[in-house]
Design a protein around this motif. Structure first.
Motif, PDB file in Angstrom:
ATOM      1  N   ASN A 203       0.847  -1.199   0.000  1.00  0.00           N
ATOM      2  CA  ASN A 203       0.000   0.000   0.000  1.00  0.00           C
ATOM      3  C   ASN A 203       0.881   1.246   0.000  1.00  0.00           C
ATOM      4  N   GLN A 204       0.265   2.400   0.013  1.00  0.00           N
ATOM      5  CA  GLN A 204       1.006   3.650  -0.110  1.00  0.00           C
ATOM      6  C   GLN A 204       2.006   3.837   1.032  1.00  0.00           C
ATOM      7  N   LYS A 205       1.633   3.423   2.237  1.00  0.00           N
ATOM      8  CA  LYS A 205       2.545   3.570   3.360  1.00  0.00           C
ATOM      9  C   LYS A 205       3.792   2.717   3.175  1.00  0.00           C
ATOM     10  N   GLN A 208       5.993   4.334   0.620  1.00  0.00           N
ATOM     11  CA  GLN A 208       6.672   5.496   1.188  1.00  0.00           C
ATOM     12  C   GLN A 208       7.893   5.070   1.997  1.00  0.00           C
ATOM     13  N   LEU A 209       7.727   4.017   2.795  1.00  0.00           N
ATOM     14  CA  LEU A 209       8.853   3.520   3.590  1.00  0.00           C
ATOM     15  C   LEU A 209       9.965   2.990   2.692  1.00  0.00           C
TER      16      LEU A 209
END
Length: 249
Positions: A203-205, A208-209
């Protein structure tokens, strides 16, 4: 370390002698050449048979060499293929299992309905599903301080967390695994990270990580492998997520 809920103790005919040999039951469809076996086999190999009697309730449809190795390490091996939920519950109760361990969680071919009927005094979730089962009758989840940092994730579980030290993961590669090759980064001059997880896990999180890692490791690359990336729109979505962070396609 396990405590019996007094509200349900009267339901079990188990021998309550404190010095008795405990009966440990494992229920799974994955006693085979499956990712679970990489972590489960070393546990089976090192069980203390003086203090524990091991029962395996196997729902394996196609047994293989790994099945046979695991079977040789168990004291009791019982196939539940073709049995109804009620029949499996009766079998576990009749065997007077003290601690029943689920290795599947909410993944495919799970038997959470068996656990929902509380066939054993103590029930534990472990290994196959890195999340809560959501069942109030699942007493514990085996984890560690890396997966569940103390004080941070307790609120996410219906189970009480038991953190094993130093880790809850006892990985052992199969004997047929090829030898390790030299680290490619030594010749290429850059680190390659990789993830072969299915798309619903991303997912987006997560992007991002991962993007932060790539940006902080100069020249590094990321390899993603999943069937979903065969779809052009999915592939474009992933590219767009990383490109928005300044990471080139």
């Amino acid at each position: 370390r396990f405590k019996l809920n007094p509200d349900i103790s009267h339901q079990f005919a188990n021998n309550k002698e404190p010095e008795k040999k405990l009966k440990i039951g494992y229920l799974s469809p994955d006693f085979r050449s499956h990712s679970i076996a990489y972590f489960l086999e070393p546990i089976f190999a090192h069980h203390n048979k003086e203090h524990f009697e091991i029962f395996c309730y196997s729902a394996v449809m196609r047994p293989d060499e790994t099945t046979q190795r695991l079977k040789s390490m168990a004291d009791n091996w019982k196939s539940v293929i073709g049995l109804s939920i009620n029949q499996i519950i009766s079998q576990i109760r009749n065997d007077e299992i003290d601690i029943l361990i689920d290795l599947v969680g909410h993944t495919g071919k799970n038997y959470l309905l068996v656990f929902a009927h509380k066939p054993a005094p103590v029930q534990v979730s472990y290994l196959g599903y890195p999340n809560t089962t959501g069942l109030k009758v699942m007493d514990y989840r085996l984890s560690d301080g890396y997966t569940d940092p103390p004080g941070e994730t307790e609120k996410l579980y219906t189970e009480k967390l038991i953190r094993l030290e130093p880790t809850a993961w006892t990985y052992r590669p199969f004997g047929t695994s090829p030898p390790f090759s030299e680290l490619p980064a030594h010749n290429r001059g850059f680190i390659t990270f990789g993830s072969f997880n299915t798309f619903p896990k991303l997912n987006q999180k997560v992007y991002q990580l991962w993007g932060n890692i790539l940006l902080n490791v100069p020249g590094s690359k990321l390899v993603l492998k999943t069937k979903s990336l065969g779809n052009n729109s999915v592939r474009k979505h992933v590219y767009d997520c990383f490109m928005s962070m300044g990471i080139s396609e």
